[in-house]
Design an enzyme around this catalytic site. Structure first.
Site, mmCIF file in Angstrom:
data_model
loop_
_atom_site.group_PDB
_atom_site.id
_atom_site.type_symbol
_atom_site.label_atom_id
_atom_site.label_comp_id
_atom_site.label_asym_id
_atom_site.label_seq_id
_atom_site.Cartn_x
_atom_site.Cartn_y
_atom_site.Cartn_z
ATOM 1 N N GLY A 27 0.896 -1.433 -0.037
ATOM 2 C CA GLY A 27 0.030 -0.136 0.093
ATOM 3 C C GLY A 27 0.946 1.313 0.075
ATOM 4 N N ILE B 70 -1.497 -7.259 10.128
ATOM 5 C CA ILE B 70 -2.563 -8.136 10.484
ATOM 6 C C ILE B 70 -1.940 -9.301 11.158
ATOM 7 C CG2 ILE B 70 -4.235 -7.688 8.795
ATOM 8 C CD1 ILE B 70 -3.487 -10.098 7.452
ATOM 9 N N ALA C 292 -6.196 -6.706 3.199
ATOM 10 C CA ALA C 292 -4.643 -6.930 3.440
ATOM 11 C C ALA C 292 -4.103 -8.387 3.216
ATOM 12 C CB ALA C 292 -4.311 -6.688 5.088
ATOM 13 N N TYR D 168 -0.487 -19.041 -3.216
ATOM 14 C CA TYR D 168 -1.381 -17.965 -2.927
ATOM 15 C C TYR D 168 -2.951 -18.591 -2.916
ATOM 16 C CZ TYR D 168 -3.708 -13.442 -4.112
ATOM 17 O OH TYR D 168 -4.853 -12.437 -4.198
ATOM 18 N N PHE E 150 3.005 -13.473 -23.507
ATOM 19 C CA PHE E 150 3.408 -14.714 -23.487
ATOM 20 C C PHE E 150 2.342 -15.722 -24.358
ATOM 21 C CE2 PHE E 150 5.036 -12.994 -19.663
ATOM 22 C CZ PHE E 150 6.505 -13.498 -19.833
ATOM 23 N N ARG F 298 -8.640 -13.504 -20.682
ATOM 24 C CA ARG F 298 -8.567 -13.482 -19.385
ATOM 25 C C ARG F 298 -9.772 -12.377 -18.742
ATOM 26 N NH1 ARG F 298 -3.178 -12.461 -16.011
ATOM 27 N NH2 ARG F 298 -4.385 -13.637 -14.465
#
Length: 218
Positions: free
Chosen positions: A36, A52, A73, A141, A201, A208
Site C-alpha cells: 500500500g 495483521i 490485507a 497463494y 506470452f 482473461r
C-alpha cells in the site's frame, strides 16, 4: 457505521475507503504499507500502520470497535507464494485467523473478505467458470486465500459471525501498481506511455476476465 478496512492503503482497499467515507461512514485503515501507499490514504480516515499478524491488531479493534470489516490485507505476489510458502501462509492464513478472532471477540456484525478468482480455480474444468465450479488451486497463494474462506465458514457456524466472500477476477483502474508482477492493464498502460513493447506470452490466443475497480466497490 464504524468500519475497518485492512489493506486500505492499497489499490482496491483505498477505493473502498473513499466510497465508505463518501457515504458518511467512520473508517479506520489497517495497513503495513508493504504494498500500500501513503498517497492512497484518505485524509478523513484514521490510519493504523499495523500488520495483521501483529498483536497490536487487537488494540486497534479495542479502540475502534468496528461494526463492519473489509479484509483486503494480504500477501498478493503469486511468485513469492511459490518461493516462500511459509511467509504466504503466515500473512494470508495466520494473519486472517487473527483478524477473524478479533471480529468475533469484539462483536463485529459482518466481515467482507476479498478472496481471489483465478488462483482459487486453477485450470478450469469448464468455461465460463461460475460459482459452482470446484476450487482447484495450483499455487500457494490460491491455497492460502481459499483456506481463509473455510475459517470464515467455521466462525459463522461456531460464533455466528456473518461474512461475504468476493472472488475477484483481474481488477484494473486508478492506483493500480504498474510495477508489480500482476495487473496487466496497469503494466501495459505504463509501457505504452513510455514507448516500451508489451510482452505477451504464448500465441496471443489466451483470454482473461477484467473488472473495473469501481464495479468491485459497488
Amino acid at each position: 457505521m464504524k468500519i475497518i478496512v485492512t489493506g486500505g492503503a492499497g489499490f482496491i482497499g483505498s477505493h473502498i475507503v473513499d466510497k465508505m467515507i463518501a457515504e458518511g461512514h467512520e473508517v479506520a485503515i489497517v495497513d503495513n504499507l508493504t504494498t500500500g501507499s501513503r498517497k492512497n490514504l484518505n485524509p478523513r480516515a484514521k490510519f493504523y500502520e499495523v500488520d495483521i499478524t501483529d498483536a497490536a491488531l487487537r488494540d486497534v479493534f479495542e479502540k475502534e470497535k468496528p461494526e463492519i470489516v473489509f479484509h483486503l490485507a494480504a500477501q498478493i505476489d503469486v511468485r513469492r507464494s511459490v518461493s516462500e510458502p511459509e511467509f504466504d501462509a503466515r500473512v494470508n492464513i495466520i494473519g486472517s485467523i487473527s483478524l477473524i478472532r478479533c471480529c468475533v471477540d469484539f462483536g463485529v456484525e459482518k466481515i467482507i473478505y476479498s478472496s481471489t478468482g483465478g488462483a482459487i480455480y486453477g485450470e478450469p474444468s469448464y468455461i465460463p467458470v461460475d460459482e459452482k465450479h470446484a476450487p482447484g488451486p495450483d499455487c500457494a497463494y490460491g491455497i492460502s486465500k481459499h483456506t481463509v474462506e473455510h475459517y470464515l465458514e467455521l466462525a459463522h457456524k461456531l460464533d455466528g459471525l456473518c461474512y461475504t466472500v468476493l472472488r475477484y477476477a483481474n481488477v484494473y483502474g486508478p492506483r493500480q501498481d504498474p510495477h508489480g508482477e500482476a495487473g496487466v492493464v496497469g503494466i501495459f498502460s505504463e509501457n505504452i506511455l513510455n514507448g516500451v513493447p508489451c510482452l505477451i506470452f504464448g500465441d496471443g490466443s489466451k483470454t482473461r476476465d477484467y473488472v473495473f475497480v469501481s464495479d468491485i466497490v459497488e
